[in-house]
Design a protein around this motif. Structure first.
Motif, short mmCIF file in Angstrom:
data_model
loop_
_atom_site.label_atom_id
_atom_site.label_comp_id
_atom_site.label_asym_id
_atom_site.label_seq_id
_atom_site.Cartn_x
_atom_site.Cartn_y
_atom_site.Cartn_z
N TYR A 73 0.94 -1.15 0.10
CA TYR A 73 0.03 -0.12 -0.07
C TYR A 73 0.90 1.25 0.11
CZ TYR A 73 -2.89 3.56 2.17
OH TYR A 73 -3.58 4.56 2.62
N PHE A 246 -6.55 5.24 12.87
CA PHE A 246 -7.18 4.82 11.70
C PHE A 246 -7.07 3.30 11.47
CE2 PHE A 246 -8.64 5.98 7.52
CZ PHE A 246 -9.58 7.04 7.95
N TYR A 250 -10.35 2.06 10.16
CA TYR A 250 -10.29 1.51 8.74
C TYR A 250 -9.61 0.43 8.39
CZ TYR A 250 -9.66 1.41 3.75
OH TYR A 250 -9.46 0.75 2.50
N SER A 291 -15.68 -1.67 5.68
CA SER A 291 -15.41 -1.16 6.85
C SER A 291 -16.12 -0.39 7.50
CB SER A 291 -14.06 -0.24 6.65
OG SER A 291 -14.31 0.43 5.24
N PHE A 321 -10.24 2.59 -2.48
CA PHE A 321 -9.36 3.94 -2.00
C PHE A 321 -8.08 3.44 -2.38
CE2 PHE A 321 -7.00 6.47 0.50
CZ PHE A 321 -7.59 7.51 0.81
N ASP A 353 -20.65 4.99 7.27
CA ASP A 353 -19.11 4.64 6.83
C ASP A 353 -18.01 5.04 7.63
OD1 ASP A 353 -17.39 3.57 4.95
OD2 ASP A 353 -17.86 5.13 3.59
N ASP A 354 -16.96 4.60 7.42
CA ASP A 354 -15.92 4.81 8.46
C ASP A 354 -15.07 5.90 8.27
OD1 ASP A 354 -14.73 3.15 6.02
OD2 ASP A 354 -13.13 4.42 7.05
N SER A 355 -15.30 6.26 7.10
CA SER A 355 -14.61 7.92 6.80
C SER A 355 -15.15 8.33 5.51
CB SER A 355 -13.05 7.55 6.63
OG SER A 355 -12.70 6.89 5.93
N VAL A 357 -13.05 10.90 2.96
CA VAL A 357 -11.52 11.57 2.98
C VAL A 357 -12.01 12.50 1.83
CG1 VAL A 357 -9.26 10.89 2.30
CG2 VAL A 357 -10.83 9.32 3.54
N ARG A 358 -12.14 11.84 0.66
CA ARG A 358 -12.11 12.84 -0.56
C ARG A 358 -13.75 13.37 -0.86
NH1 ARG A 358 -9.28 8.93 -1.95
NH2 ARG A 358 -7.04 9.08 -1.98
N GLY A 359 -14.49 12.37 -0.61
CA GLY A 359 -15.80 12.58 -0.44
C GLY A 359 -16.45 11.68 -1.89
N THR A 361 -16.58 8.59 -2.51
CA THR A 361 -17.47 7.34 -2.08
C THR A 361 -18.93 7.54 -1.72
OG1 THR A 361 -15.10 6.29 -1.76
CG2 THR A 361 -17.24 5.12 -0.94
N THR A 394 -0.58 6.65 6.13
CA THR A 394 -2.06 6.62 5.53
C THR A 394 -1.68 7.56 4.16
OG1 THR A 394 -2.90 6.34 7.63
CG2 THR A 394 -4.29 7.11 5.57
P1 AMP Z 1 -13.25 8.80 -0.39
O1 AMP Z 1 -14.20 8.44 -1.51
O2 AMP Z 1 -12.05 9.59 -0.77
O3 AMP Z 1 -14.16 9.98 0.55
O4 AMP Z 1 -12.87 7.59 0.59
C1 AMP Z 1 -13.50 7.32 1.57
C2 AMP Z 1 -13.57 5.78 1.55
O5 AMP Z 1 -12.32 5.20 1.44
C3 AMP Z 1 -14.43 5.19 2.64
O6 AMP Z 1 -15.49 4.34 2.36
C4 AMP Z 1 -13.26 4.35 3.41
O7 AMP Z 1 -13.80 3.05 3.63
C5 AMP Z 1 -12.16 4.28 2.42
N1 AMP Z 1 -10.86 4.81 3.20
C6 AMP Z 1 -10.88 5.59 4.01
N2 AMP Z 1 -9.56 6.01 4.41
C7 AMP Z 1 -8.65 5.08 3.71
C8 AMP Z 1 -7.21 5.02 3.45
N3 AMP Z 1 -6.40 5.68 4.22
N4 AMP Z 1 -6.79 4.03 2.54
C9 AMP Z 1 -7.72 3.47 1.93
N5 AMP Z 1 -8.97 3.60 2.04
C10 AMP Z 1 -9.60 4.43 2.83
#
Ligand code: AMP
Length: 471
Positions: A73, A246, A250, A291, A321, A353-355, A357-359, A361, A394
Motif C-alpha cells: 500500500y 485509523f 479503517y 469497513s 481507495f 461509513d468509516d470515513s 476522505v475526498r468525498g 465514495t 496513510t
Molecule cells: P473517499 O471517497 O476519498 O471519501 O474515501 C472514503 C472511503 O475510502 C471510505 O469508504 C473508506 O472506507 C475508504 N478509506 C478511508 N481511508 C482510507 C485509506 N487511508 N486508505 C484506503 N481507503 C480508505
C-alpha cells in the motif's frame, strides 16, 4: 507483513497464506522472500497476492524455514515491481530481506548519505532505503542484530519491520511510538510475526502478544533468542505519536486484536457513540461494506433502528481507495456496490461509513441509494473530519484533496447529497478505543504531531518521488 521462522521447510506456503489474510492492507503489489542455504530468494510483482503467486511461481522458490512477505500500500514511490516489498540487499558477508509498514520521514536524507558511501538504489520507495541502511550498519557493526538496532536509531517516522537475514535470523521490530501494529504468534512448528492477528489465526499460530513500541525480537531456529526494548522516543518528542487510530477505524480487519483492543469491539463502540452523538429518526441502518458494517451494527444496537444489508457487494473488486489513481478509484466505486432496491425503496436510511476522505465514495453511494428509491439518507461517519495529511503511513498526498479541509459541514452534506451528516467526535472516538494499551495518534484529525526536533523538521522530508498520480 508476515514472517515465519519454523523448524520445518514450509515457510513459503505459510507466508503465502499469511499474505492472503493481510491482502486488505495493500493491493498494489506483493512479494515473498525466503532464506535458503545462506542465500535469500525473492519473488515479487504488481497485483494481488494470488495474481503475483501462481503455483509455478511458488514452486520455483526454494523450500526454506524462514520467509517473509509483504503486500504493498504505497505512501512513497510509484506502483512498480521495483517499489514492491520485500527489499533484499546484499552486503559483503550476507543478505537481508526487509518488509516495512509505515512511512520514513527522513528517507531522503538517509538515501543521500548512503549514496555518498557508494550505495546504489533501484527503487523510489522509502522501504528500500531501510533495507540498504540495515545492510550498511550490519557490515559496519559486523553483527546482524547490532546493525539492525543501529539502523533503526537513525530512522524517523513510522516503521514496523520484519527482517530476515541469510544467517537464519528473523527479526521483528516496531518503532518507539508503535504507529503501525505488529504481533507475534507461536505453534508447534515455530513463530510467526504479522501486521495483524487475523493472519496468525488463519495460519494456525496462537497469538502471543503485540510487539511493544521500541521492541526488537529475534527468532532463530524456531526460538526467540532476543527480546528487548531497544528504541526510545526522541527526547524532544519530535515524533510524539502512538498507534494510528485509523487502524481501528479503517485499516485493520475486525477479527484482529491490536494492542489489547479487538477491532470489532472498537468499531461497535464507535457506532454506538455515533448514535448517541447524532441521533436521527429513520427506518433502517445500512453500513457501507466492508469497513462501515460493524459501526452500523453499533449504531443500530444503540438507536434501536433495525440493521439491514443495503447493498450487494461485488467481492471480486478490491478496496477502491487503495487504487492509486482517481480514475481507477471512481470506476471501482461504481462497480463495487449495488444498492438493494427491494429493501431501500421508500425508506429513511442511516448510512454509516468509516470515513469521508475526498468525498467520492459517499457521494456516489448516496446517489445510488437515492436512485434506488431511498426517501432520505442520513450519513453518519465513525471517524472525525479528516483534516490533515498523514506522515506516518496513510496515503493522503495533499490536504487540498481532503473535503473536510475545503468545505463546511453543511457544504459537505450538500456535496454528497445527504439529508443530514454527523461525524463522531474525537473524544467519542478516543473513548470507543479506550481499551487500547498504547497512546493513540490522532494527527490526521487534530494536526498535532508533537514538538520540534533538533534534527530539524522531520515532516515531509520522506518524499523520495511523487506517486504516479498524487492524490
Ligand atoms: P473517499 O471517497 O476519498 O471519501 O474515501 C472514503 C472511503 O475510502 C471510505 O469508504 C473508506 O472506507 C475508504 N478509506 C478511508 N481511508 C482510507 C485509506 N487511508 N486508505 C484506503 N481507503 C480508505
Amino acid at each position: 507483513m508476515f514472517g515465519v521462522s519454523l523448524t520445518t521447510n514450509e515457510a513459503i506456503g505459510v507466508t503465502y497464506n499469511g499474505l492472503l489474510s493481510l491482502q486488505h492492507r495493500g493491493q498494489e503489489g506483493a512479494g515473498i522472500a525466503v532464506v535458503h542455504d545462506h542465500h535469500i530468494r525473492c519473488h515479487k510483482g504488481v497485483g494481488l497476492v494470488n495474481e503475483v503467486f501462481s503455483h509455478q511461481k511458488l514452486d520455483a522458490l526454494p523450500a526454506g524455514r524462514i520467509a517473509l512477505g509483504h503486500t504493498r500500500y504505497s505512501t512513497t514511490g510509484h506502483t512498480s515491481v521495483e517499489n514492491t516489498g520485500p527489499f533484499v540487499t546484499e552486503y559483503l558477508t550476507g543478505r537481508v530481506a526487509v518488509a516495512h509498514n509505515g512511512n520514513i520521514t527522513n528517507a531522503k536524507d538517509i538515501r543521500e548519505n548512503l549514496q555518498q558511501h557508494g550505495l546504489r538504489f533501484g527503487a523510489t520507495s522509502d522501504s528500500e532505503v531501510v533495507s540498504s541502511l540495515i545492510a550498511y550498519h550490519i557490515t559496519k557493526a559486523q553483527d546482524t542484530v547490532a546493525g539492525i538496532i543501529e539502523a533503526a536509531h537513525s530512522l524517523q517516522g513510522a516503521y514496523s519491520l520484519v527482517i530476515a537475514s541469510s544467517e537464519n535470523k528473523l527479526v521483528a521490530l516496531r518503532d518507539a511510538n508503535g504507529f503501525r501494529p505488529l504481533c507475534i504468534g507461536k505453534n508447534e512448528t515455530g513463530y510467526a510475526v504479522a501486521s495483524e492477528s487475523c493472519a496468525l489465526d488463519a495460519c494456525g499460530f496462537a497469538y502471543l502478544r503485540d510487539v511493544q513500541p521500541g521492541e526488537v525480537i529475534v527468532i532463530e531456529d524456531g526460538e526467540i533468542v532476543h527480546e528487548a526494548i531497544e528504541l526510545t522516543k526522541c527526547a524532544n518528542a519530535c515524533d510524539d505519536g502512538g498507534l494510528c487510530l485509523f487502524e481501528y477505524v479503517y485499516f485493520a480487519r475486525p477479527d484482529s486484536v491490536i494492542d489489547g483492543l479487538n477491532v470489532y469491539k472498537a468499531r461497535q463502540n464507535m457506532g454506538m457513540a455515533l448514535a448517541a452523538e447524532h441521533p436521527v429518526e429513520a427506518d433502517i441502518v445500512c453500513g457501507v461494506p466492508d469497513s462501515g458494517l460493524v459501526a452500523a451494527n453499533g449504531f443500530s444496537a444503540k438507536s434501536g433502528i433495525p440493521l439491514v444489508s443495503g447493498f450487494v457487494k461485488n467481492r471480486y473488486i478490491g478496496r477502491s481507495f487503495i487504487y492509486p489513481t482517481q480514475t481507477q478509484r471512481d470506476s471501482a466505486v461504481r462497480l463495487k456496490l449495488n444498492p438493494l432496491s427491494a429493501v431501500i425503496a421508500g425508506k429513511r436510511i442511516v448510512l454509516v461509513d468509516d470515513s469521508i476522505v475526498r468525498g467520492t465514495t459517499s457521494e456516489r453511494i448516496i446517489g445510488s441509494l437515492k436512485s434506488a428509491g431511498a426517501k432520505e439518507v442520513h450519513m453518519r461517519v465513525s471517524s472525525p473530519p479528516f483534516l490533515h495529511t498523514c506522515h506516518y503511513g496513510t496515503d493522503i498526498g495533499s490536504e487540498d484533496n481532503l473535503i473536510a479541509n475545503r468545505m463546511s459541514l453543511d457544504e459537505i452534506r450538500r456535496k454528497i447529497g445527504a439529508d443530514s451528516l454527523g461525524y463522531i467526535s474525537i473524544e467519542g472516538l478516543r473513548e470507543a478505543c479506550g481499551e487500547c494499551r498504547l497512546p493513540l495518534c490522532t494527527a490526521c484529525f487534530t494536526g498535532h504531531r508533537g514538538g520540534s526536533c533538533d534534527k530539524g523538521s522531520h515532516v515531509s522530508k520522506g518524499v523520495l518521488e511523487e506517486k504516479d498520480a498524487p492524490i
